[in-house]
Design a protein around this motif. Structure first.
Motif, mmCIF file in Angstrom:
data_model
loop_
_atom_site.group_PDB
_atom_site.id
_atom_site.type_symbol
_atom_site.label_atom_id
_atom_site.label_comp_id
_atom_site.label_asym_id
_atom_site.label_seq_id
_atom_site.Cartn_x
_atom_site.Cartn_y
_atom_site.Cartn_z
ATOM 1 N N ASN A 461 48.030 49.702 30.741
ATOM 2 C CA ASN A 461 46.592 49.446 30.818
ATOM 3 C C ASN A 461 45.871 49.822 29.524
ATOM 4 N N ASP A 464 46.693 47.019 27.094
ATOM 5 C CA ASP A 464 45.973 45.818 27.525
ATOM 6 C C ASP A 464 44.474 45.946 27.244
ATOM 7 N N ASN A 465 43.925 47.154 27.486
ATOM 8 C CA ASN A 465 42.500 47.376 27.244
ATOM 9 C C ASN A 465 42.166 47.219 25.763
ATOM 10 N N ARG A 468 42.275 43.468 24.835
ATOM 11 C CA ARG A 468 41.217 42.680 25.460
ATOM 12 C C ARG A 468 39.843 42.967 24.847
ATOM 13 N N HIS A 469 39.581 44.238 24.558
ATOM 14 C CA HIS A 469 38.215 44.636 24.198
ATOM 15 C C HIS A 469 38.066 45.214 22.801
ATOM 16 N N GLY A 512 33.379 47.222 33.225
ATOM 17 C CA GLY A 512 34.181 46.565 32.195
ATOM 18 C C GLY A 512 33.928 45.072 32.215
ATOM 19 N N GLY A 518 41.466 48.701 35.353
ATOM 20 C CA GLY A 518 42.583 49.239 34.576
ATOM 21 C C GLY A 518 42.425 50.695 34.189
ATOM 22 N N LEU A 519 41.296 51.065 33.578
ATOM 23 C CA LEU A 519 41.096 52.446 33.143
ATOM 24 C C LEU A 519 40.836 53.375 34.329
#
Length: 561
Positions: A461, A464-465, A468-469, A512, A518-519
Motif C-alpha cells: 500500500n 502503491d500510494n 498513485r499520488h 484520499g 490503503g493507508l
C-alpha cells in the motif's frame, strides 16, 4: 486446704494480670477481628477466674472469700470461649454457613448452664455434686477437642509460620489439660494432687501464646503468616524446584491437577509431569538462563493418561553468590480457555466462510450491473443519460472496491505475528510494480520486524500510494533508522510530497483520491504489534512515512527472539 495452693497465691495474681494484659494487647492489634475479639473475651474470663482464686486464698474472711469463689464460677464460659477461639484459628467449617449458629449454641448453652450451677452451689461442699462433676468432664472434653483440633490443623498445613503457631498453641493447652485430668484422678490416687497447678496452667498458656505472637506473628496479618495459606489455597498449581529441576514441594492445586498425592511427586524430575518432557525441559531451561518465563503454553500428563493444557510461568531463585538455586513454577489450568478459543476460532472460520460466499455473490452481481451499464452506454445517445450511466458505473466500481477491501480486512489479526525479513518483503511486493518506471529498494540489511502476516500489505500500500499520488516518482526507498532511543522503519520517495493540511487525514477511512482505504488498512495492520505510522516528509521533497517499532520488535538475522 492443700498447702501447695497457699504457696501459689501470688502466682494467681500474676496469672490474672498477665492473661488480662495479653488479651488487651491482642484486641488492640485488630479490634474488628472476630478472632481477636473471642481471644480477648477468653482472656478476660480466664483473668477473672485467676483473680477470684487469688482473692479467695488471700482473704481471711470466709464470707468474703466465698463471694470471690462464686465469681470464679465463670470457668465453664472461659472453656467455651477458648474452644471457640481454636475453632476460628483452625478455620473450622462448623463455624461457616448454616452450621455456625448450631455450633455456637451447642458450645455456649452448656457453658452458661454450668456457670449458673457453679455460682449458686459455691464451694462449701465436701463431695462434688453431680452437676459440677459433669461440668468438669464437659470442660475436659472441650479442652481435649481444642487440643486435637490444633494438632490436626498443625499436621495438615504446610510447614511454615502458621504451623509453628498451631504447635505453640497446642503446647499451651497441654498443661491445663493434664492439670484437669489430674484433678479428677486425685480422688483415686492422691499423688495426682501435686499436678493440680491451676495458676501455673494459666501462666503456661499465656507464655506460649505470647511467644507465638512475638516469634511467629500470631494475630498479625503479614506475608510470613499468610504465605502458607495463600499457597495451599490458591487455584493455580505451584511447585518448588531445586537446582536440578527436581520437585521439592507442590501445593494442593497441582496435586489435584495431576491426580496424585503430594508425596508421589516429591523428588521427581519436573519434566516427567508434562506430556512433552522435552518441551518442558526447554521452558525450564529458559527459567535458569533468562531468570523468568511467563504464560508459556504446555500440557501436564495425569496418571490416567489424560492431558491438561496449562499456562506455565516461573522465576529462578538465586543464592547469595548469584548461583542458580532453584525455581518457583506456577501452572494455570487453561483447559476451559482453550475450549473457548477453539470455539471462537471455529465461529470465526464459519463467519469468514459466510463472508467469502456473500462477497463472491455481491461481486458477481456488481459485475452484472456494470455489464448492463456498459450495454446501456453503447446504445444511448443522449449526453445527459450517458453522464448518469457513467456515474452509476462509478458507484458500482466503488462498491466493488469496498467489497474487495473487506477481504483484506477480515484476515486482520487472525494469525499470530511472525518475524519477517524486511528486505525480502519489499522485494516480493516490488515485483508487482515491475512495469512502472521506478526503482524500489530496501536498505535494511538483515533487519527483521515482528509484525502481523499482513505486513506485506503495508509495504504494498505504501508503494502503491507513492505511485498513485506522488507525481513523477522514480525512487522509493525503505530503511531503518534510530532516533532518540526509538527505532523507525522508513519509506521515502522523491515525489511531490504531502501538503501540511492533508497529513492529519491521511490514515482515516475513506480519505484520499482513490478508495481511501490503503493507508487506513496499513495503520491497522501495524497497530496489532504496537507499531505506529505518520507522514514526516516535506512538500516538494517527497513523502516519508515513519513507522515506529516498539522495543524488542526489530532484530537482525541471527539474533534470538
Amino acid at each position: 486446704m492443700v498447702p501447695w495452693y497457699e504457696l501459689l497465691t501470688l502466682l494467681f495474681f500474676i496469672a490474672a494480670a498477665a492473661v488480662a494484659l495479653l488479651g488487651a494487647f491482642v484486641l488492640g492489634r485488630d479490634p474488628g477481628s472476630r478472632l481477636h475479639q473471642v481471644f480477648f473475651l477468653s482472656s478476660i474470663t480466664g483473668s477473672l477466674w485467676a483473680f477470684s482464686e487469688f482473692m479467695r486464698l488471700a482473704l481471711e474472711s470466709p464470707a468474703t472469700a466465698a463471694g470471690w469463689a462464686a465469681m470464679g464460677a465463670v470457668w465453664p464460659v472461659d472453656t467455651a470461649l477458648a474452644l471457640h477461639f481454636i475453632l476460628l484459628f483452625t478455620r473450622n467449617p462448623y463455624l461457616r454457613g448454616l452450621r455456625a449458629p448450631w455450633t455456637l449454641a451447642a458450645l455456649y448453652m452448656p457453658a452458661v448452664a454450668f456457670t449458673f450451677a457453679a455460682y449458686f452451689m459455691g464451694t462449701g461442699y465436701t463431695d462434688i455434686p453431680a452437676v459440677i462433676l459433669l461440668a468438669y468432664v464437659w470442660t475436659l472434653v472441650c479442652a481435649t477437642l481444642a487440643w486435637l483440633l490444633c494438632i490436626r490443623y498443625m499436621l495438615r498445613i504446610p510447614d511454615g509460620a502458621e504451623r509453628r503457631q498451631a504447635r505453640l498453641i497446642a503446647i499451651g493447652i497441654t498443661v491445663p489439660l493434664l492439670s484437669g485430668f489430674s484433678y479428677l484422678a486425685s480422688d483415686v490416687a492422691s499423688f495426682f494432687v501435686y499436678f493440680e497447678l491451676p495458676a501455673v496452667t494459666a501462666l503456661w498458656y499465656t507464655i506460649f501464646v505470647g511467644y507465638a505472637i512475638w516469634k511467629y506473628g500470631l494475630f498479625v496479618i503479614t506475608p510470613e503468616t499468610t504465605a502458607d495459606t495463600i499457597v495451599s489455597t490458591m487455584n493455580d498449581g505451584l511447585m518448588l524446584l531445586d537446582d536440578e529441576n527436581r520437585i521439592v514441594e507442590t501445593n494442593a492445586a497441582l496435586t489435584a491437577m495431576l491426580g496424585c498425592g503430594r508425596d508421589g511427586s516429591a523428588g521427581a524430575l519436573a519434566g516427567t509431569l508434562f506430556a512433552d518432557p522435552a518441551e518442558a525441559a526447554k521452558i525450564l531451561s529458559a527459567v535458569r538462563t533468562d531468570g523468568s518465563v511467563s504464560d508459556c503454553e504446555t500440557a501436564l500428563a495425569q496418571r490416567d493418561g489424560r492431558v491438561i493444557p496449562v499456562s506455565l510461568s516461573g522465576a529462578g531463585i538465586r543464592s547469595d553468590d548469584g548461583a542458580f538455586a532453584g525455581a518457583v513454577v506456577i501452572l494455570r489450568d487453561i483447559a476451559e480457555r482453550k475450549m473457548h478459543e477453539n470455539a471462537l476460532r471455529e465461529s470465526n472460520r464459519k463467519l469468514a466462510l459466510l463472508s467469502s460466499i456473500t462477497r463472491h455473490d455481491l461481486l458477481n452481481q456488481v459485475m452484472v450491473i456494470r455489464g448492463y451499464l456498459s450495454f446501456a452506454s453503447e446504445d444511448a445517445r443522449d449526453p445527459v443519460l450517458l453522464d448518469r450511466l457513467a456515474k452509476c458505473d462509478a458507484a458500482a466500481v466503488t462498491i466493488q472496491q469496498q467489497v474487495e477491501f473487506t477481504r483484506d480486512y477480515q484476515d486482520l489479526g487472525q494469525q499470530s505475528p511472525v518475524w519477517q525479513n524486511i528486505c525480502a518483503v519489499v522485494e516480493r511486493e516490488a515485483a508487482s510494480f515491475r512495469n512502472y518506471p521506478v526503482t524500489i529498494r530496501a536498505d535494511t540489511g538483515g533487519a527483521q520486524v515482528y509484525a502481523d502476516p499482513l505486513f506485506s500489505r503495508v509495504v504494498y500500500n505504501l508503494i502503491d500510494n507513492a505511485l498513485r499520488h506522488g507525481g513523477d516518482v522514480t525512487a522509493i526507498t525503505f530503511s531503518v533508522r534510530h532516533d532518540n532511543g526509538s527505532t523507525f522503519l522508513c519509506c521515502e520517495d522523491n515525489g511531490l510530497g504531502v501538503l501540511p493540511e492533508e497529513k492529519d487525514g491521511l490514515f482515516r477511512w475513506g480519505v484520499g483520491r482513490n478508495t481511501g482505504h490503503g493507508l487506513f488498512l496499513a495503520r491497522e495492520i501495524l497497530a496489532i504489534t504496537g507499531m505506529t505510522i505518520q507522514e514526516t516528509g516535506s512538500p516538494g521533497e517527497g513523502a516519508r512515512f515513519d513507522m515506529r517499532v516498539p522495543d524488542g520488535n526489530i532484530r537482525h538475522e541471527g539474533e534470538d527472539t
